[in-house]
Scaffold this active site. Structure first.
Site, PDB file in Angstrom:
ATOM      1  N   ASP A   1      44.612  40.006  34.003  1.00 44.07           N
ATOM      2  CA  ASP A   1      45.851  40.912  33.075  1.00 44.07           C
ATOM      3  C   ASP A   1      47.062  39.746  33.260  1.00 44.07           C
ATOM      4  O   ASP A   1      47.331  38.954  33.956  1.00 44.07           O
ATOM      5  CB  ASP A   1      46.054  41.911  34.141  1.00 44.07           C
ATOM      6  CG  ASP A   1      44.993  43.011  33.896  1.00 44.07           C
ATOM      7  OD1 ASP A   1      43.902  42.682  33.182  1.00 44.07           O
ATOM      8  OD2 ASP A   1      45.299  44.209  34.434  1.00 44.07           O
TER       9      ASP A   1
ATOM     10  N   HIS B   1      44.395  38.216  37.979  1.00 44.66           N
ATOM     11  CA  HIS B   1      45.749  38.030  36.993  1.00 44.66           C
ATOM     12  C   HIS B   1      45.792  36.349  36.575  1.00 44.66           C
ATOM     13  O   HIS B   1      45.456  35.578  37.615  1.00 44.66           O
ATOM     14  CB  HIS B   1      47.137  38.625  37.834  1.00 44.66           C
ATOM     15  CG  HIS B   1      46.890  40.019  37.955  1.00 44.66           C
ATOM     16  ND1 HIS B   1      46.223  40.788  38.951  1.00 44.66           N
ATOM     17  CD2 HIS B   1      47.536  41.040  37.227  1.00 44.66           C
ATOM     18  CE1 HIS B   1      46.250  41.914  38.853  1.00 44.66           C
ATOM     19  NE2 HIS B   1      47.165  42.271  37.954  1.00 44.66           N
TER      20      HIS B   1
END
Length: 290
Positions: free
Chosen positions: A88, A231
């Site tokens: 992400d 991430h």
């Protein structure tokens, strides 16, 4: 006179014997030479069958090879374990390329849920990711939590995302992951995209610790059919990915995109206006929110 005749007969017999011996010796040499020549001659190679030749020709045909700018050809076996690795908040100009390097080195893919304003800065990163066979999903334009947003704000977010993603990868993403995983039914109905959450949260953003991130995955148990959340904006996440990607492959998992996971593990075409998240993945197919 008789003695001379006898001597002549003996000489004649000797000549005949020597001649016969010479003929036999010559015949043996010729036979041996022919045998040696036959032994040294390699056997003729059999011509391939028409079917074999056609298969080889088809395998080499350019149309069966990925064209420049297209994703490498990969085969997903629906009968083997598979897991979707997701990242992400990117793309990051510093760290996303390193994650792509790791995936490319291991002939693996991931799904990137990207923030639109970052895509606007680094469109070439997502272009490369798509060319490697990775999947690009949306993570909104500004990473604002969706519940509480007005319809006008959401419509503007969708418009901005569509613009930057089409510029980067040529299409509007099919998948969207809501910021912080937060969404409600009224929000789902405003999108023509498929909402996707996760089932294994590495918490890499919270602790930014390589060992902790790696352990969260390695100690999660059976990962078949699961979606791992990471991430792409932290150095420690990159370092953890460089450990986890080859480790997952060594454990026998196929690294697939989220859409491939739906198709090959769950055997479904995901529907719009549903949120495929934690409960869905850990229960192997129960929808969380509809």
């Amino acid at each position: 006179m008789h003695a001379v005749k006898t001597k002549r007969r003996i000489n004649l017999s000797a000549v005949v014997a020597v001649s016969l011996f010479a003929i036999l010796l010559l015949a043996g040499m010729i036979s041996r030479n022919n045998g040696e020549k036959h032994k040294e001659t390699p056997p003729e190679r059999n011509e391939p069958s028409a079917e074999t030749a056609l298969a080889a020709e088809n395998a080499a045909e350019p149309e069966n090879q990925p064209e420049e700018g297209q994703a490498p050809l990969r085969a997903v076996d629906p009968d083997k374990p598979m897991v979707a690795l997701t990242f992400d908040d990117g793309p990051s100009g510093e760290y996303s390329p390193l994650i792509l390097d790791c995936l490319e080195k291991n002939n693996a893919v991931a799904t990137f849920f990207e923030i639109g304003c970052n895509v606007a800065k680094y469109p070439e990163i997502d272009k490369r990711a798509a060319e490697l066979g990775c999947e690009i999903g949306s993570h909104s334009y500004y990473h604002n939590v969706l519940p509480g947003q007005s319809q006008e704000d959401i419509a503007e977010d969708q418009r901005l995302c569509k613009e930057v993603f089409e510029n980067a990868i040529g299409t509007d993403p099919v998948l969207i992951r809501p910021p912080q995983g937060s969404v409600v039914k009224s929000i789902l109905n405003q999108y023509d995209q498929i909402f996707v959450g996760w089932s294994v949260d590495t918490e890499d953003w919270l602790y930014q610790n390589v060992d902790r991130t790696v352990n969260k995955v390695q100690q999660a148990g059976d990962l078949d059919g699961q979606v791992i959340l990471m991430h792409s904006i932290y150095k420690e996440s990159v370092q953890a990915a460089e450990i986890l990607v080859p480790w997952l492959i060594e454990q026998g998992y196929q690294l697939v995109t989220v859409s491939e996971l739906f198709a090959y593990h769950y055997g479904i075409t995901p529907e719009k206006h549903y949120y495929y998240a934690y409960d869905y993945f850990i229960s192997d197919g129960t929808l969380m929110l509809s």
